[in-house]
Motif scaffolding. Sequence first.
Motif, mmCIF file in Angstrom:
data_model
loop_
_atom_site.group_PDB
_atom_site.id
_atom_site.type_symbol
_atom_site.label_atom_id
_atom_site.label_comp_id
_atom_site.label_asym_id
_atom_site.label_seq_id
_atom_site.Cartn_x
_atom_site.Cartn_y
_atom_site.Cartn_z
ATOM 1 N N TYR A 93 -5.144 63.938 -33.061
ATOM 2 C CA TYR A 93 -6.204 62.941 -33.130
ATOM 3 C C TYR A 93 -5.638 61.560 -32.812
ATOM 4 C CZ TYR A 93 -8.720 66.648 -35.575
ATOM 5 O OH TYR A 93 -9.305 67.834 -35.914
ATOM 6 N N ALA A 94 -4.475 61.252 -33.361
ATOM 7 C CA ALA A 94 -3.853 59.958 -33.078
ATOM 8 C C ALA A 94 -3.500 59.839 -31.595
ATOM 9 C CB ALA A 94 -2.609 59.773 -33.941
ATOM 10 N N TYR A 95 -2.933 60.909 -31.031
ATOM 11 C CA TYR A 95 -2.548 60.841 -29.625
ATOM 12 C C TYR A 95 -3.764 60.666 -28.721
ATOM 13 C CZ TYR A 95 -0.042 61.964 -25.286
ATOM 14 O OH TYR A 95 0.501 61.917 -24.027
ATOM 15 N N SER A 96 -4.880 61.310 -29.068
ATOM 16 C CA SER A 96 -6.077 61.178 -28.234
ATOM 17 C C SER A 96 -6.535 59.729 -28.162
ATOM 18 C CB SER A 96 -7.215 62.059 -28.777
ATOM 19 O OG SER A 96 -7.767 61.543 -29.979
ATOM 20 N N SER A 97 -6.317 58.963 -29.227
ATOM 21 C CA SER A 97 -6.746 57.566 -29.257
ATOM 22 C C SER A 97 -5.707 56.602 -28.699
ATOM 23 C CB SER A 97 -7.088 57.149 -30.700
ATOM 24 O OG SER A 97 -8.263 57.786 -31.156
ATOM 25 N N LEU A 98 -4.424 56.931 -28.817
ATOM 26 C CA LEU A 98 -3.368 56.006 -28.410
ATOM 27 C C LEU A 98 -2.884 56.246 -26.986
ATOM 28 C CD1 LEU A 98 -1.278 55.926 -31.720
ATOM 29 C CD2 LEU A 98 -2.936 54.236 -30.907
ATOM 30 N N HIS A 99 -3.196 57.403 -26.423
ATOM 31 C CA HIS A 99 -2.746 57.745 -25.072
ATOM 32 C C HIS A 99 -3.211 56.719 -24.039
ATOM 33 C CE1 HIS A 99 -1.870 60.150 -21.504
ATOM 34 N NE2 HIS A 99 -3.123 59.971 -21.119
ATOM 35 N N GLU A 100 -4.450 56.267 -24.160
ATOM 36 C CA GLU A 100 -4.999 55.316 -23.190
ATOM 37 C C GLU A 100 -4.202 54.026 -23.141
ATOM 38 O OE1 GLU A 100 -9.189 52.878 -22.696
ATOM 39 O OE2 GLU A 100 -9.268 55.019 -23.186
ATOM 40 N N TYR A 101 -3.530 53.691 -24.249
ATOM 41 C CA TYR A 101 -2.751 52.461 -24.316
ATOM 42 C C TYR A 101 -1.293 52.673 -23.905
ATOM 43 C CZ TYR A 101 -6.781 50.905 -27.018
ATOM 44 O OH TYR A 101 -8.053 50.594 -27.424
ATOM 45 N N GLY A 102 -0.957 53.887 -23.479
ATOM 46 C CA GLY A 102 0.408 54.170 -23.054
ATOM 47 C C GLY A 102 1.364 54.468 -24.187
ATOM 48 N N ILE A 103 0.845 54.725 -25.395
ATOM 49 C CA ILE A 103 1.694 55.064 -26.534
ATOM 50 C C ILE A 103 1.885 56.581 -26.551
ATOM 51 C CG2 ILE A 103 2.043 54.848 -29.013
ATOM 52 C CD1 ILE A 103 1.857 52.189 -27.484
ATOM 53 N N GLU A 104 3.113 57.039 -26.367
ATOM 54 C CA GLU A 104 3.393 58.455 -26.202
ATOM 55 C C GLU A 104 4.187 59.001 -27.385
ATOM 56 O OE1 GLU A 104 2.287 60.352 -23.541
ATOM 57 O OE2 GLU A 104 1.140 58.547 -23.069
ATOM 58 N N PRO A 105 3.864 60.210 -27.844
ATOM 59 C CA PRO A 105 4.605 60.809 -28.962
ATOM 60 C C PRO A 105 5.844 61.557 -28.475
ATOM 61 C CG PRO A 105 2.793 62.232 -28.369
ATOM 62 C CD PRO A 105 2.716 61.041 -27.454
ATOM 63 N N ASP A 106 6.832 61.643 -29.354
ATOM 64 C CA ASP A 106 7.989 62.491 -29.098
ATOM 65 C C ASP A 106 7.753 63.906 -29.613
ATOM 66 O OD1 ASP A 106 10.355 60.545 -28.167
ATOM 67 O OD2 ASP A 106 9.085 59.505 -29.604
ATOM 68 N N ALA A 107 6.773 64.086 -30.485
ATOM 69 C CA ALA A 107 6.382 65.414 -30.972
ATOM 70 C C ALA A 107 4.965 65.335 -31.503
ATOM 71 C CB ALA A 107 7.341 65.906 -32.060
ATOM 72 N N LEU A 108 4.290 66.479 -31.507
ATOM 73 C CA LEU A 108 2.900 66.584 -31.940
ATOM 74 C C LEU A 108 2.733 67.660 -32.997
ATOM 75 C CD1 LEU A 108 0.972 66.453 -28.521
ATOM 76 C CD2 LEU A 108 0.793 64.746 -30.357
ATOM 77 N N PHE A 109 1.687 67.502 -33.820
ATOM 78 C CA PHE A 109 1.274 68.535 -34.766
ATOM 79 C C PHE A 109 -0.216 68.363 -35.020
ATOM 80 C CE2 PHE A 109 1.896 64.867 -37.422
ATOM 81 C CZ PHE A 109 1.080 65.024 -38.536
ATOM 82 N N GLY A 110 -0.798 69.292 -35.750
ATOM 83 C CA GLY A 110 -2.163 69.094 -36.213
ATOM 84 C C GLY A 110 -3.211 69.945 -35.539
ATOM 85 N N PHE A 111 -4.468 69.617 -35.825
ATOM 86 C CA PHE A 111 -5.633 70.345 -35.352
ATOM 87 C C PHE A 111 -6.080 69.859 -33.968
ATOM 88 C CE2 PHE A 111 -6.028 70.538 -40.007
ATOM 89 C CZ PHE A 111 -6.231 71.891 -40.196
ATOM 90 N N ASP A 112 -6.827 70.715 -33.281
ATOM 91 C CA ASP A 112 -7.579 70.370 -32.065
ATOM 92 C C ASP A 112 -6.712 69.908 -30.896
ATOM 93 O OD1 ASP A 112 -10.087 71.111 -32.920
ATOM 94 O OD2 ASP A 112 -10.558 69.154 -33.777
ATOM 95 N N CYS A 113 -5.456 70.319 -30.866
ATOM 96 C CA CYS A 113 -4.571 69.911 -29.779
ATOM 97 C C CYS A 113 -4.979 70.534 -28.449
ATOM 98 C CB CYS A 113 -3.127 70.267 -30.103
ATOM 99 S SG CYS A 113 -2.470 69.395 -31.556
ATOM 100 N N GLU A 114 -5.694 71.654 -28.496
ATOM 101 C CA GLU A 114 -6.162 72.304 -27.273
ATOM 102 C C GLU A 114 -7.659 72.094 -27.052
ATOM 103 O OE1 GLU A 114 -3.934 74.050 -29.350
ATOM 104 O OE2 GLU A 114 -2.319 73.504 -27.967
#
Length: 348
Positions: A93-114
């Motif tokens: 959920y965080a990545y879906s909102s921060l991706h547009e700003y160019g903020i990239e994660p080094d790892a992911l977890f959680g619901f709804d990733c697909e």
Amino acid sequence: MAQDGLYHLLRPSVAADGRSASERVSVKRLALPMLLTASALVLAGCADSSPDTDSDENSSSGGEGQATLEHPTEEGLELSFDEQPETLVMDCYAYSSLHEYGIEPDALFGFDCENPFVMGDIDISGIERIGQDGEIDMEKLAEVRPDAIIGQGDADGWAWFDEDVNNQLTQVAPFVPLPSADTIDDGIEATRDVAGFFGADTGAEDIVQADEDYDQAKEDLSTALEGKDLSFMFASPTKEMLYTGVGFPAADMVEDLGATVVGPDAPESGNPWGDVAWEEASSYPADVILVEGYSDDYDFSAELWDSLPAVEADQLGAWGSKGALTSRNYADWLQDMVELVDTSEKVS
């Protein structure tokens, strides 16, 4: 989406460099009234109808190399880092909102990733997954050595972990709650504040254009609704029950733009979903039903669902209770709503 998840914990762990999160970051809760709880998400002073494209007042430098985040919606939560955080772990959920700003994660977890309705066209194939749904591998988390973990939750940790797991999570790295607000506009602005803290150029040309498109889409939907007299239901149907989203920020936004939203009132506390027994579903007549996560291959069927006028007329559209809190995402969604309104008729 599941509202609670099982967790998997390999073992308690600290960061791979041997320092606990408390040694790398100072977490300060400012003085608050007794009535305020850690889960009260309040965003004050946001009077503009569109997000501020140059909003960084919630972050500051506390000296050479230091950085402080005054959380925009967690009242009294202040996170002071010894260095600007760079290595980040996020829920999807965080990545879906921060991706547009160019903020990239080094790892992911959680619901709804697909889930494409949450993630859009973001490619996560090259990002390490250290957790699935409500599970997380603490050993892998420690190996990533994150400076911060960002996700749905509050000052105490991730929303779907219990206290014991969150206590261990925050020994690896401080948890930064994804902002939550009562309105879409406030949520977009608060998320932008967090993105700015993590280094985003929130005044970039594409962000400014997204804001303009978002404002235009709101005007277009308001115009499309004039004289149509359509009623809308925000729904998530299941075999057992019809869940409705009266009072959700997206529902409130289209209501403010002139739509009539039907369904039972949101509960005063606890789970925000309204619930309707299938035998009572027809008592909330809707011309258009917005289904959470709806797409062209949506295939839910139940006798009483199929008999609802909006379903019989194929006047169905999409919405999401979670997803990217960005101007671009909501500009695109509102324009889809304009098309749906233009092609829908009064059927209830």
